[in-house]
Scaffold this motif. Structure first.
Motif, PDB file in Angstrom:
ATOM      1  N   LYS A 283       5.740  -2.350  -5.483  1.00  0.00           N
ATOM      2  CA  LYS A 283       5.361  -2.686  -4.108  1.00  0.00           C
ATOM      3  C   LYS A 283       4.777  -1.438  -3.461  1.00  0.00           C
ATOM      4  O   LYS A 283       5.377  -0.367  -3.519  1.00  0.00           O
TER       5      LYS A 283
ATOM      6  N   LEU B 241      -3.763  -0.593   2.616  1.00  0.00           N
ATOM      7  CA  LEU B 241      -3.677  -1.448   1.426  1.00  0.00           C
ATOM      8  C   LEU B 241      -2.220  -1.764   1.117  1.00  0.00           C
ATOM      9  O   LEU B 241      -1.358  -0.882   1.160  1.00  0.00           O
TER      10      LEU B 241
ATOM     11  N   VAL C  20       0.069  -3.775  -1.965  1.00  0.00           N
ATOM     12  CA  VAL C  20       0.014  -4.317  -3.329  1.00  0.00           C
ATOM     13  C   VAL C  20       1.409  -4.759  -3.722  1.00  0.00           C
ATOM     14  O   VAL C  20       2.386  -4.060  -3.450  1.00  0.00           O
ATOM     15  N   GLN C  21       1.477  -5.919  -4.361  1.00  0.00           N
ATOM     16  CA  GLN C  21       2.733  -6.363  -4.948  1.00  0.00           C
ATOM     17  C   GLN C  21       2.416  -6.854  -6.354  1.00  0.00           C
ATOM     18  O   GLN C  21       1.519  -7.669  -6.549  1.00  0.00           O
ATOM     19  N   ALA C  22       3.146  -6.328  -7.338  1.00  0.00           N
ATOM     20  CA  ALA C  22       2.920  -6.695  -8.732  1.00  0.00           C
ATOM     21  C   ALA C  22       4.248  -6.949  -9.432  1.00  0.00           C
ATOM     22  O   ALA C  22       5.219  -6.223  -9.206  1.00  0.00           O
TER      23      ALA C  22
ATOM     24  N   MET D 160      -0.335 -10.088  -9.548  1.00  0.00           N
ATOM     25  CA  MET D 160      -0.628  -8.914  -8.746  1.00  0.00           C
ATOM     26  C   MET D 160      -1.429  -9.392  -7.536  1.00  0.00           C
ATOM     27  O   MET D 160      -2.395 -10.127  -7.689  1.00  0.00           O
TER      28      MET D 160
ATOM     29  N   ALA E 297      -3.202  -7.941  -3.889  1.00  0.00           N
ATOM     30  CA  ALA E 297      -3.586  -6.796  -3.067  1.00  0.00           C
ATOM     31  C   ALA E 297      -4.210  -7.317  -1.784  1.00  0.00           C
ATOM     32  O   ALA E 297      -5.040  -8.231  -1.822  1.00  0.00           O
ATOM     33  N   THR E 298      -3.798  -6.755  -0.652  1.00  0.00           N
ATOM     34  CA  THR E 298      -4.365  -7.155   0.641  1.00  0.00           C
ATOM     35  C   THR E 298      -4.782  -5.912   1.416  1.00  0.00           C
ATOM     36  O   THR E 298      -4.162  -4.863   1.306  1.00  0.00           O
ATOM     37  N   LEU E 299      -5.836  -6.065   2.185  1.00  0.00           N
ATOM     38  CA  LEU E 299      -6.358  -4.994   3.031  1.00  0.00           C
ATOM     39  C   LEU E 299      -6.512  -5.568   4.439  1.00  0.00           C
ATOM     40  O   LEU E 299      -7.595  -5.955   4.850  1.00  0.00           O
TER      41      LEU E 299
END
Length: 88
Positions: free
Chosen positions: A29, A52, A54-56, A76, A78-80
């Motif tokens: 995270k 940014l 990210v969660q994977a 995975m 990813a958000t911005l």
């Protein structure tokens, strides 16, 4: 938890080495990583800017990180949010 580029990083890597080909699980995270602060080739504004996240959740197997990455399966995201993407 660690701080990285203005954000926070939380990761767990679990390895089951009881098998010939070890199984691995990665939970990662990242929150608030400021992508616009990385070095650029010129003085123009960065192509990507904002916080940014990210969660994977990945699983894989192998005797190296390369093997793990090559066999990785999972999700995975990813958000911005409130970010900017400029013309490259």
């Amino acid at each position: 938890m660690a701080e990285i580029a203005g954000g926070k990083l939380d990761a767990q890597l679990k390895i089951d080495a009881r098998k010939e080909n070890p199984a691995m699980r990665l939970e990662l995270k990242i929150a608030g990583l400021q992508v616009g602060q990385y070095a650029r080739r010129n003085a123009s504004p960065p192509a990507l800017e904002g916080p940014l996240a990210v969660q994977a959740n990945l699983t894989g197997q192998g005797k190296s990180l390369h093997d793990f990455a090559a066999s990785a399966d999972g999700t995975m995201v990813a958000t911005l949010r409130s970010g900017v993407i400029r013309e490259w």
